[in-house]
Design a protein around this motif. Structure first.
Motif: not given
Length: 83
Positions: A76-81
């Motif tokens: 999974f790719r992830s990013k901070r929001a």
């Protein structure tokens, strides 16, 4: 890094304060993901509590770096929001 192919969805990690404590909410999973199993594995790795609500995983504590590495291992790719 793993041989698993990367999935198309990008998981958003959002930090919330609840009763003075940090909670990380993971959102953006497609319907074919077994969230209960993924959340269980993640909680066991982190040694913390959490739950699955609707289409999101909630993890107690601010473990965003470890969560990002765990998700990457699972493809999974992830990013901070947010905060």
């Amino acid at each position: 890094m793993t041989d698993r192919p990367m999935r198309q969805e990008v998981i958003k990690m959002r930090r919330e304060k609840r009763n003075g404590r940090d909670t990380i909410v993971l959102e953006g999973f497609y319907a074919d993901v077994n969230l209960k199993t993924l959340a269980s594995d993640l909680k066991q790795k982190l040694g913390t509590g959490g739950t699955v609500r609707e289409f999101a995983i909630e993890i107690q504590g601010d473990h965003r770096d470890t969560i990002a590495a765990f998700l990457l291992e699972r493809g999974f790719r992830s990013k901070r929001a947010g905060g």
